[in-house]
Design a protein around this motif. Structure first.
Motif, PDB file in Angstrom:
ATOM      1  N   GLN A  28       0.848  -1.190   0.000  1.00 56.55           N
ATOM      2  CA  GLN A  28       0.000   0.000   0.000  1.00 56.55           C
ATOM      3  C   GLN A  28       0.885   1.242   0.000  1.00 56.55           C
ATOM      4  O   GLN A  28       1.160   1.831   1.025  1.00 56.55           O
ATOM      5  CB  GLN A  28      -0.921   0.020   1.223  1.00 56.55           C
ATOM      6  N   PHE A  38      -5.172   8.612   4.325  1.00 56.40           N
ATOM      7  CA  PHE A  38      -6.370   8.086   3.666  1.00 56.40           C
ATOM      8  C   PHE A  38      -6.319   6.558   3.610  1.00 56.40           C
ATOM      9  O   PHE A  38      -7.304   5.878   3.928  1.00 56.40           O
ATOM     10  CB  PHE A  38      -6.513   8.669   2.256  1.00 56.40           C
ATOM     11  N   LEU A  39      -5.160   5.996   3.206  1.00 55.30           N
ATOM     12  CA  LEU A  39      -5.023   4.538   3.119  1.00 55.30           C
ATOM     13  C   LEU A  39      -5.174   3.884   4.492  1.00 55.30           C
ATOM     14  O   LEU A  39      -5.751   2.804   4.607  1.00 55.30           O
ATOM     15  CB  LEU A  39      -3.668   4.160   2.515  1.00 55.30           C
ATOM     16  N   LYS A  41      -6.979   5.079   7.046  1.00 57.22           N
ATOM     17  CA  LYS A  41      -8.418   5.120   7.356  1.00 57.22           C
ATOM     18  C   LYS A  41      -9.146   4.013   6.603  1.00 57.22           C
ATOM     19  O   LYS A  41      -9.998   3.315   7.161  1.00 57.22           O
ATOM     20  CB  LYS A  41      -9.016   6.482   6.965  1.00 57.22           C
ATOM     21  N   GLN A  42      -8.819   3.865   5.343  1.00 56.77           N
ATOM     22  CA  GLN A  42      -9.435   2.834   4.504  1.00 56.77           C
ATOM     23  C   GLN A  42      -9.127   1.438   5.058  1.00 56.77           C
ATOM     24  O   GLN A  42     -10.004   0.575   5.103  1.00 56.77           O
ATOM     25  CB  GLN A  42      -8.915   2.978   3.075  1.00 56.77           C
ATOM     26  N   THR A  43      -7.902   1.212   5.506  1.00 56.09           N
ATOM     27  CA  THR A  43      -7.500  -0.075   6.076  1.00 56.09           C
ATOM     28  C   THR A  43      -8.313  -0.387   7.330  1.00 56.09           C
ATOM     29  O   THR A  43      -8.789  -1.508   7.507  1.00 56.09           O
ATOM     30  CB  THR A  43      -5.988  -0.067   6.397  1.00 56.09           C
ATOM     31  N   GLU A  45     -11.285   0.725   8.059  1.00 55.26           N
ATOM     32  CA  GLU A  45     -12.653   0.421   7.618  1.00 55.26           C
ATOM     33  C   GLU A  45     -12.739  -0.985   7.025  1.00 55.26           C
ATOM     34  O   GLU A  45     -13.689  -1.727   7.287  1.00 55.26           O
ATOM     35  CB  GLU A  45     -13.121   1.449   6.588  1.00 55.26           C
ATOM     36  N   GLU A  46     -11.738  -1.363   6.209  1.00 54.92           N
ATOM     37  CA  GLU A  46     -11.744  -2.694   5.596  1.00 54.92           C
ATOM     38  C   GLU A  46     -11.617  -3.791   6.643  1.00 54.92           C
ATOM     39  O   GLU A  46     -12.178  -4.872   6.482  1.00 54.92           O
ATOM     40  CB  GLU A  46     -10.620  -2.814   4.559  1.00 54.92           C
TER      41      GLU A  46
END
Length: 188
Positions: A28, A38-39, A41-43, A45-46
């Protein structure tokens, strides 16, 4: 030592990740701190959705030094992705982090196979993987996954860790430790 991913570690982790000895091998990648945030935060959430399991690797003073992840989680398997900051290379953190992570995955999560795709040019990571006694090269035994990873090219080696092999190794190691302690007690 591991902990769940946290936005408060982002500055330290980003600065470690962009080092030229680390960045090419990070799955990533982020070109800026904002993108890294951002990545992350996305991680997080995932992980809540069950698609990834991600942890921050800490040193003995609880400083973030890298990340360890199980990507593309489905049907009891996923792909391992680990990176550690360059100042921490060769100090044993990689193997300690993997031991803790594998223990969590196999004992607490419903994971039975961990795949590791390692670029053939990444000799450091290949040697680290091959030092782990319960890791097997799976280029031939899991040809379907190997071919899917490489799309007809020859970029990655595929390694795998099966839950049974890991558990047998841990049992053997614990038994050997007990035997050593018993022998020492007899000598005392």
């Amino acid at each position: 030592m591991l902990k769940k991913r946290d936005l408060s570690d982002s500055h330290v982790l980003y600065n470690l990740m962009v080092h030229p000895d680390v960045f090419p091998f990070v799955r990533q990648k982020a070109a800026s701190f904002e993108e890294f945030l951002f990545l992350t935060k996305q991680t997080i959430e995932e992980e809540d959705q069950g698609n990834i399991i991600s942890r921050t690797i800490l040193d003995e003073w609880h400083n973030p030094i890298g990340t360890i992840n199980l990507f593309d989680v489905q049907d009891g398997y996923g792909f391992l992705g680990t990176w550690i900051g360059q100042p921490y290379f060769g100090k044993g953190y990689n193997s300690l982090a993997k031991e803790a992570f594998f223990s969590e995955l196999f004992y607490e999560k419903d994971i039975h196979t961990i795949f590791m795709r390692i670029r053939k040019v990444n000799i450091r990571s290949q040697k680290a993987a091959e030092k782990i006694p319960y890791v097997t090269l799976a280029n031939e035994t899991r040809k379907d996954v190997y071919d899917q990873l490489n799309h007809g090219q020859d970029i990655y080696n595929l390694y795998q860790i099966e839950k049974d092999n890991y558990l047998m190794h841990m049992l053997r190691t614990q038994t050997q430790s007990l035997e050593i302690v018993e022998e020492q007690l007899k000598e005392a």
